[in-house]
Motif scaffolding. Structure first.
Motif, mmCIF file in Angstrom:
data_model
loop_
_atom_site.group_PDB
_atom_site.id
_atom_site.type_symbol
_atom_site.label_atom_id
_atom_site.label_comp_id
_atom_site.label_asym_id
_atom_site.label_seq_id
_atom_site.Cartn_x
_atom_site.Cartn_y
_atom_site.Cartn_z
ATOM 1 N N ASN A 214 0.782 -1.042 0.015
ATOM 2 C CA ASN A 214 -0.016 0.176 -0.021
ATOM 3 C C ASN A 214 0.830 1.274 -0.166
ATOM 4 O OD1 ASN A 214 -2.470 -1.263 0.055
ATOM 5 N ND2 ASN A 214 -2.007 -1.901 2.053
ATOM 6 N N LEU A 215 1.894 1.145 0.589
ATOM 7 C CA LEU A 215 2.957 2.247 0.645
ATOM 8 C C LEU A 215 3.614 2.323 -0.519
ATOM 9 C CD1 LEU A 215 4.507 2.253 4.352
ATOM 10 C CD2 LEU A 215 3.199 3.836 3.203
ATOM 11 N N LEU A 216 4.209 1.365 -1.191
ATOM 12 C CA LEU A 216 4.660 1.414 -2.568
ATOM 13 C C LEU A 216 4.048 1.815 -3.651
ATOM 14 C CD1 LEU A 216 7.033 -1.606 -2.416
ATOM 15 C CD2 LEU A 216 7.446 0.710 -2.273
ATOM 16 N N ASP A 217 2.504 1.717 -3.405
ATOM 17 C CA ASP A 217 1.481 2.117 -4.491
ATOM 18 C C ASP A 217 1.336 3.609 -4.420
ATOM 19 O OD1 ASP A 217 0.678 -0.151 -5.450
ATOM 20 O OD2 ASP A 217 -1.015 -0.486 -4.322
ATOM 21 N N CYS A 218 1.794 4.269 -3.488
ATOM 22 C CA CYS A 218 2.038 5.730 -3.395
ATOM 23 C C CYS A 218 2.995 6.391 -4.156
ATOM 24 C CB CYS A 218 1.980 6.174 -1.916
ATOM 25 S SG CYS A 218 0.420 5.852 -0.780
ATOM 26 N N THR A 219 4.144 5.603 -4.521
ATOM 27 C CA THR A 219 5.264 5.982 -5.138
ATOM 28 C C THR A 219 5.016 6.034 -6.861
ATOM 29 O OG1 THR A 219 6.537 3.983 -5.326
ATOM 30 C CG2 THR A 219 6.393 5.148 -3.225
ATOM 31 N N PRO A 220 5.774 7.009 -7.485
ATOM 32 C CA PRO A 220 5.833 6.791 -8.925
ATOM 33 C C PRO A 220 6.362 5.333 -9.345
ATOM 34 C CG PRO A 220 6.907 8.932 -8.188
ATOM 35 C CD PRO A 220 6.659 8.071 -7.110
ATOM 36 N N GLU A 221 7.283 4.800 -8.798
ATOM 37 C CA GLU A 221 7.524 3.418 -9.089
ATOM 38 C C GLU A 221 6.728 2.390 -9.068
ATOM 39 O OE1 GLU A 221 10.857 6.239 -8.144
ATOM 40 O OE2 GLU A 221 9.239 5.431 -6.891
ATOM 41 N N GLY A 222 5.856 2.329 -8.052
ATOM 42 C CA GLY A 222 4.835 1.390 -7.787
ATOM 43 C C GLY A 222 5.369 0.085 -7.114
ATOM 44 N N ARG A 223 4.429 -0.813 -7.302
ATOM 45 C CA ARG A 223 5.151 -2.050 -6.788
ATOM 46 C C ARG A 223 6.179 -2.777 -7.383
ATOM 47 N NH1 ARG A 223 -0.337 -5.362 -4.282
ATOM 48 N NH2 ARG A 223 -1.161 -3.416 -3.626
ATOM 49 N N ARG A 224 6.294 -2.641 -8.847
ATOM 50 C CA ARG A 224 7.404 -3.314 -9.469
ATOM 51 C C ARG A 224 7.046 -4.759 -9.546
ATOM 52 N NH1 ARG A 224 13.270 -1.306 -8.159
ATOM 53 N NH2 ARG A 224 13.718 -3.638 -8.707
ATOM 54 N N ALA A 225 6.726 -5.468 -10.694
ATOM 55 C CA ALA A 225 6.513 -6.900 -10.726
ATOM 56 C C ALA A 225 7.940 -7.741 -10.540
ATOM 57 C CB ALA A 225 6.113 -7.272 -12.267
ATOM 58 N N ASP A 226 8.955 -7.155 -10.677
ATOM 59 C CA ASP A 226 10.355 -7.839 -10.601
ATOM 60 C C ASP A 226 10.973 -7.870 -9.078
ATOM 61 O OD1 ASP A 226 11.024 -5.212 -10.519
ATOM 62 O OD2 ASP A 226 12.644 -5.453 -11.649
ATOM 63 N N TRP A 227 10.156 -7.283 -8.254
ATOM 64 C CA TRP A 227 10.531 -7.335 -6.563
ATOM 65 C C TRP A 227 9.790 -7.748 -5.817
ATOM 66 C CZ3 TRP A 227 9.160 -5.179 -2.084
ATOM 67 C CH2 TRP A 227 10.114 -5.171 -1.045
ATOM 68 N N ARG A 228 10.546 -8.746 -4.734
ATOM 69 C CA ARG A 228 9.565 -9.275 -3.619
ATOM 70 C C ARG A 228 10.329 -8.873 -2.617
ATOM 71 N NH1 ARG A 228 4.573 -10.306 -4.746
ATOM 72 N NH2 ARG A 228 4.618 -11.912 -3.045
ATOM 73 N N PRO A 229 9.866 -9.019 -1.229
ATOM 74 C CA PRO A 229 10.576 -8.808 -0.075
ATOM 75 C C PRO A 229 11.368 -10.084 0.309
ATOM 76 C CG PRO A 229 8.294 -9.329 0.383
ATOM 77 C CD PRO A 229 8.353 -8.781 -1.125
ATOM 78 N N SER A 230 12.517 -9.627 0.840
ATOM 79 C CA SER A 230 13.349 -10.724 1.049
ATOM 80 C C SER A 230 13.432 -10.730 2.732
ATOM 81 C CB SER A 230 14.793 -10.418 1.042
ATOM 82 O OG SER A 230 14.931 -10.326 -0.618
ATOM 83 N N LEU A 231 13.908 -12.166 3.258
ATOM 84 C CA LEU A 231 14.073 -12.335 4.898
ATOM 85 C C LEU A 231 14.995 -11.373 5.382
ATOM 86 C CD1 LEU A 231 13.948 -16.095 5.355
ATOM 87 C CD2 LEU A 231 12.158 -14.303 5.977
ATOM 88 N N TRP A 232 16.027 -11.122 4.396
ATOM 89 C CA TRP A 232 17.136 -10.357 5.150
ATOM 90 C C TRP A 232 17.707 -9.361 3.856
ATOM 91 C CZ3 TRP A 232 16.544 -11.241 9.975
ATOM 92 C CH2 TRP A 232 16.113 -12.604 10.712
ATOM 93 N N TYR A 233 18.357 -8.456 4.448
ATOM 94 C CA TYR A 233 18.959 -7.332 3.581
ATOM 95 C C TYR A 233 20.351 -7.003 4.004
ATOM 96 C CZ TYR A 233 14.154 -6.716 2.063
ATOM 97 O OH TYR A 233 12.776 -6.808 1.741
ATOM 98 N N GLY A 234 21.175 -6.526 3.045
ATOM 99 C CA GLY A 234 22.560 -6.128 3.291
ATOM 100 C C GLY A 234 23.286 -7.032 3.777
ATOM 101 N N ALA A 235 23.907 -6.636 5.178
ATOM 102 C CA ALA A 235 24.889 -7.617 5.799
ATOM 103 C C ALA A 235 24.241 -8.869 6.236
ATOM 104 C CB ALA A 235 25.751 -6.808 6.894
ATOM 105 N N SER A 236 23.028 -8.911 6.515
ATOM 106 C CA SER A 236 22.273 -10.050 7.011
ATOM 107 C C SER A 236 21.654 -10.894 5.949
ATOM 108 C CB SER A 236 21.126 -9.687 7.826
ATOM 109 O OG SER A 236 21.355 -8.786 8.662
ATOM 110 N N ALA A 237 21.972 -10.671 4.593
ATOM 111 C CA ALA A 237 21.298 -11.373 3.364
ATOM 112 C C ALA A 237 21.885 -12.778 3.348
ATOM 113 C CB ALA A 237 21.795 -10.792 2.110
ATOM 114 N N SER A 238 23.094 -13.141 4.073
ATOM 115 C CA SER A 238 23.501 -14.391 3.794
ATOM 116 C C SER A 238 22.811 -15.480 4.714
ATOM 117 C CB SER A 238 25.016 -14.447 4.291
ATOM 118 O OG SER A 238 25.124 -13.757 5.670
#
Length: 240
Positions: A214-238
Motif C-alpha cells: 500500500n505504501l509502494l502504491d503511493c510512489t511513482p515506481e509502484g510495486r514493480r513486478a520484478d521485486w519481492r521482499p526478502s527475509l534479510w537485507y544487506g549484511a544479513s542477506a547471507s
C-alpha cells in the motif's frame, strides 16, 4: 476550467499537475467508497459453517522471547472475554520448508507492532505447520515480541481452512471466526487467492493487512513486478 476539489496547494505545482491530481483524487474518492461498501458486505455476511472440531494447537503463549513457555490451547481458548472475533493468519512455514516465506514474514513484521492495538478489539493468532520450537526460534531471530504464535503440526486446521494443500504446500490464508451463543463459526476467508488475478497482478488477497504494498502504491515506481521482499537485507542477506 472546472473548479478544483479543494483549495490546498503545494510549492511549485503547475496547473497541469493540479488537473491530473484532481482526476486521481476523484478516483481515490470512488475507491474509498468502494472500500467501505465492500467492508459493509463483509460485515453483513451470514454466519458461515460451525467449526467442525475444537482444534488443539501447540502454543507458546504471547511471549516468543520466553523459551520456557509451552502448552496446548484449543481454538475456543483463543477467544478472550468481551471479544467474539478471532483472526487467524496461516503463516507459510511448513516442516519441509528450509526457511519461512519472506512475504509472510514481511506481513508479520508489521502485525507484530500492531498487536497491542489489535488486542483492544479482536483476537488474533498466527498458525504455522512447523513444530512450535522451530516457529519460536525464528520469532526470536526476527525480533517478534507480541504475535500469538501457534503450531498446527498435530491437527487438521491448515487443510480444513485452506492454509495447506493436500500435498503439503503452504498457502497464506487469512480466516476470521466469530463466536455466537457459545458456537464458533467461520465467517470470512481471503478467497481472492482462489480466483484468477488480473494480468500482471498478484492475487492481493492479503493486501488488507500488508502495509508494504500500500505504501509502494503511493510512489511513482509502484510495486514493480520484478521485486519481492526478502527475509534479510544487506549484511544479513547471507542468512537467507
Amino acid at each position: 476550467m472546472s473548479q478544483s476539489l479543494h483549495a490546498v496547494r503545494f510549492p511549485g505545482e503547475s496547473d497541469a499537475y493540479r488537473h491530473a491530481r484532481d482526476r486521481l483524487l476523484k478516483a481515490e474518492i470512488e475507491l474509498r467508497r468502494q472500500i467501505e461498501s465492500t467492508a459493509a458486505l463483509r460485515r453483513a455476511l451470514p454466519l458461515g459453517g460451525a467449526v467442525p472440531v475444537d482444534y488443539f494447537f501447540d502454543d507458546e503463549g504471547d511471549t516468543p522471547m520466553d523459551p520456557d513457555v509451552e502448552r496446548q490451547l484449543r481454538l475456543s481458548d483463543l477467544f478472550e472475554d468481551g471479544k467474539d472475533s478471532l483472526i487467524i493468519y496461516s503463516f507459510m512455514y511448513g516442516p519441509a520448508m528450509t526457511q519461512p516465506c519472506p512475504s509472510c514474514s514481511s506481513i508479520l513484521d508489521a502485525l507484530d507492532g500492531e498487536m497491542v492495538h489489535l488486542r483492544q478489539r479482536a483476537n488474533l493468532a498466527v498458525v504455522a505447520r512447523s513444530p512450535i520450537q522451530r516457529i519460536r526460534r525464528f520469532a526470536r531471530e526476527r525480533g517478534w515480541r507480541h504475535l500469538h504464535l501457534l503450531s498446527s503440526a498435530h491437527n487438521t486446521y491448515n487443510t480444513d481452512y485452506h492454509g495447506e494443500t493436500a500435498d503439503g504446500s503452504q498457502i497464506p490464508a487469512l480466516n476470521v471466526f466469530v463466536k455466537r451463543d457459545g458456537v464458533i463459526h467461520h465467517t470470512w476467508c481471503s478467497e481472492l487467492m482462489f480466483v484468477a488475478p488480473e494480468p500482471g497482478q498478484d492475487p492481493r488477497h492479503v493486501d488488507l493487512i500488508w502495509p508494504l504494498w500500500n505504501l509502494l502504491d503511493c510512489t511513482p515506481e509502484g510495486r514493480r513486478a520484478d521485486w519481492r521482499p526478502s527475509l534479510w537485507y544487506g549484511a544479513s542477506a547471507s542468512r537467507s
